[in-house]
Design an enzyme around this catalytic site. Structure first.
Site, PDB file in Angstrom:
ATOM      1  N   ASP A   1      -5.404  16.166  -5.109  1.00  0.00           N
ATOM      2  CA  ASP A   1      -4.032  16.618  -4.867  1.00  0.00           C
ATOM      3  C   ASP A   1      -3.942  18.124  -4.642  1.00  0.00           C
ATOM      4  O   ASP A   1      -4.926  18.855  -4.844  1.00  0.00           O
ATOM      5  CB  ASP A   1      -3.129  16.200  -6.041  1.00  0.00           C
ATOM      6  CG  ASP A   1      -3.744  16.501  -7.407  1.00  0.00           C
ATOM      7  OD1 ASP A   1      -4.736  17.250  -7.477  1.00  0.00           O
ATOM      8  OD2 ASP A   1      -3.232  15.991  -8.410  1.00  0.00           O
TER       9      ASP A   1
ATOM     10  N   GLU B   1       3.306  10.412 -10.532  1.00  0.00           N
ATOM     11  CA  GLU B   1       4.204  10.497 -11.683  1.00  0.00           C
ATOM     12  C   GLU B   1       4.718   9.109 -12.074  1.00  0.00           C
ATOM     13  O   GLU B   1       4.629   8.165 -11.280  1.00  0.00           O
ATOM     14  CB  GLU B   1       5.383  11.401 -11.315  1.00  0.00           C
ATOM     15  CG  GLU B   1       4.984  12.839 -11.000  1.00  0.00           C
ATOM     16  CD  GLU B   1       4.584  13.636 -12.236  1.00  0.00           C
ATOM     17  OE1 GLU B   1       4.164  13.022 -13.246  1.00  0.00           O
ATOM     18  OE2 GLU B   1       4.686  14.868 -12.201  1.00  0.00           O
TER      19      GLU B   1
ATOM     20  N   ASP C   1       2.120  12.616 -19.424  1.00  0.00           N
ATOM     21  CA  ASP C   1       3.001  11.463 -19.190  1.00  0.00           C
ATOM     22  C   ASP C   1       2.235  10.266 -18.606  1.00  0.00           C
ATOM     23  O   ASP C   1       2.825   9.321 -18.107  1.00  0.00           O
ATOM     24  CB  ASP C   1       4.188  11.850 -18.289  1.00  0.00           C
ATOM     25  CG  ASP C   1       3.751  12.325 -16.900  1.00  0.00           C
ATOM     26  OD1 ASP C   1       2.542  12.285 -16.593  1.00  0.00           O
ATOM     27  OD2 ASP C   1       4.624  12.737 -16.110  1.00  0.00           O
TER      28      ASP C   1
ATOM     29  N   HIS D   1       0.112  10.264 -16.010  1.00  0.00           N
ATOM     30  CA  HIS D   1      -0.132  10.228 -14.558  1.00  0.00           C
ATOM     31  C   HIS D   1      -1.591  10.518 -14.211  1.00  0.00           C
ATOM     32  O   HIS D   1      -2.302  11.193 -14.946  1.00  0.00           O
ATOM     33  CB  HIS D   1       0.810  11.184 -13.807  1.00  0.00           C
ATOM     34  CG  HIS D   1       0.524  12.641 -13.964  1.00  0.00           C
ATOM     35  ND1 HIS D   1       1.464  13.540 -14.429  1.00  0.00           N
ATOM     36  CD2 HIS D   1      -0.576  13.388 -13.692  1.00  0.00           C
ATOM     37  CE1 HIS D   1       0.942  14.748 -14.439  1.00  0.00           C
ATOM     38  NE2 HIS D   1      -0.299  14.693 -13.997  1.00  0.00           N
TER      39      HIS D   1
END
Ligand code: GLP
Length: 263
Positions: free
Chosen positions: A67, A143, A136, A138
């Site tokens: 990414d 996400e 979280d 991811h």
């Protein structure tokens, strides 16, 4: 999913680097998927050491990064491109032509994402994908709520991720709101996957993705659908797992596992 619990960050990093090194030794023209963040820094340091001191050869290796922040040029100090060159590529004998990282300042992001997917296919797919995990749950920048079939695309970052990653920027407002990221579906096509995590702040996410249900709310849980995943954790990140005894038994009886399972 094989879960390996190590004592600390150092042991986690060395174990992960060893898995990557074994892959390169077995297949010198390996295609690696690589990750950024603070978690893989120790793994990259160990790979640099293996390259310099033990002749681990990257000259035929190809890499694809997961990414990149949208809006940051590759030379920006907080870009993932800059991170990868500073922390790994400039220290090893990789051919720069074999390094692929999403371009944060691209004009047509949609077209870029399509070409990125094409390029991965063209080289025969990713042999081993290294992953970290967000607090979280991811993977890459997928996400919570990302489709588990998603492909490389632009993704809006979650507030939690922006907060977590603000430590690399002067202020929170500077963290880009969007990123180009490989999709969960793209990641699942890698032949093997290696996820690393350390510290108690990752304990909830690790317990949820390893022992909880498969859900797009914890995108790492999609790894349960993959046939060859190794997870290397330190004791902090493993602290909320329920089946620690089972994972440790397997690690301590590797000879039996190899005999009966052949891996
Ligand atoms: C970012 C990256 C992820 C990485 C995560 C965790 O969100 N896109 O690939 O796994 O951060 O980062 P850290 O290792 O710094 O905790």
């Amino acid at each position: 999913m094989e879960v390996i619990i190590t004592k600390n960050y150092d042991e986690m990093s060395k174990k992960a680097a060893q898995i990557i090194a074994n892959q390169i030794q077995k297949k010198p023209d390996t295609v690696l998927g690589l990750a950024t963040g603070s978690t893989p820094l120790g793994t990259y340091q160990e790979l640099i050491r293996l390259n310099r001191e033990e002749g681990l050869d990257f000259s035929k290796v190809t890499t694809f990064n997961l990414d990149e922040y949208l809006g940051l040029s590759p030379l920006h100090k907080e870009s993932y491109n800059y991170f990868m060159w500073e922390n790994l590529f400039k220290h090893i004998n990789i051919n720069p032509e074999n390094v692929y990282i999403p371009k944060g300042d691209v004009q047509d992001a949609e077209e870029f994402c399509r070409c990125y997917e094409e390029k991965i296919k063209e080289v025969g797919g990713i042999d081993l994908q290294l992953l970290g995990i967000g607090s979280d749950g991811h993977i890459a920048f997928n996400e919570p709520g990302s489709s588990l079939m998603s492909r490389t695309r632009v993704k809006t970052l979650d507030e939690q991720t922006i907060k977590d990653n603000a430590r690399f920027f002067t202020k929170e407002e500077e963290v880009p709101r969007f990123a180009i990221t490989m999709g969960v579906g793209t990641i699942l096509e890698a032949k093997k996957i290696l996820l690393i995590a350390n510290g108690e702040k990752k304990a909830d996410a690790c317990a949820q993705f390893i022992e909880g249900p498969v859900t797009s709310q914890i995108t790492a849980s999609a790894l349960q659908l993959h046939q060859h995943v190794t997870v290397v954790l330190d004791e902090g990140a493993a602290s909320k797992l329920k089946r620690i005894k089972y994972y440790n038994w397997i690690r301590n009886n590797k000879h039996l596992v190899q005999k009966y399972l052949g891996r």
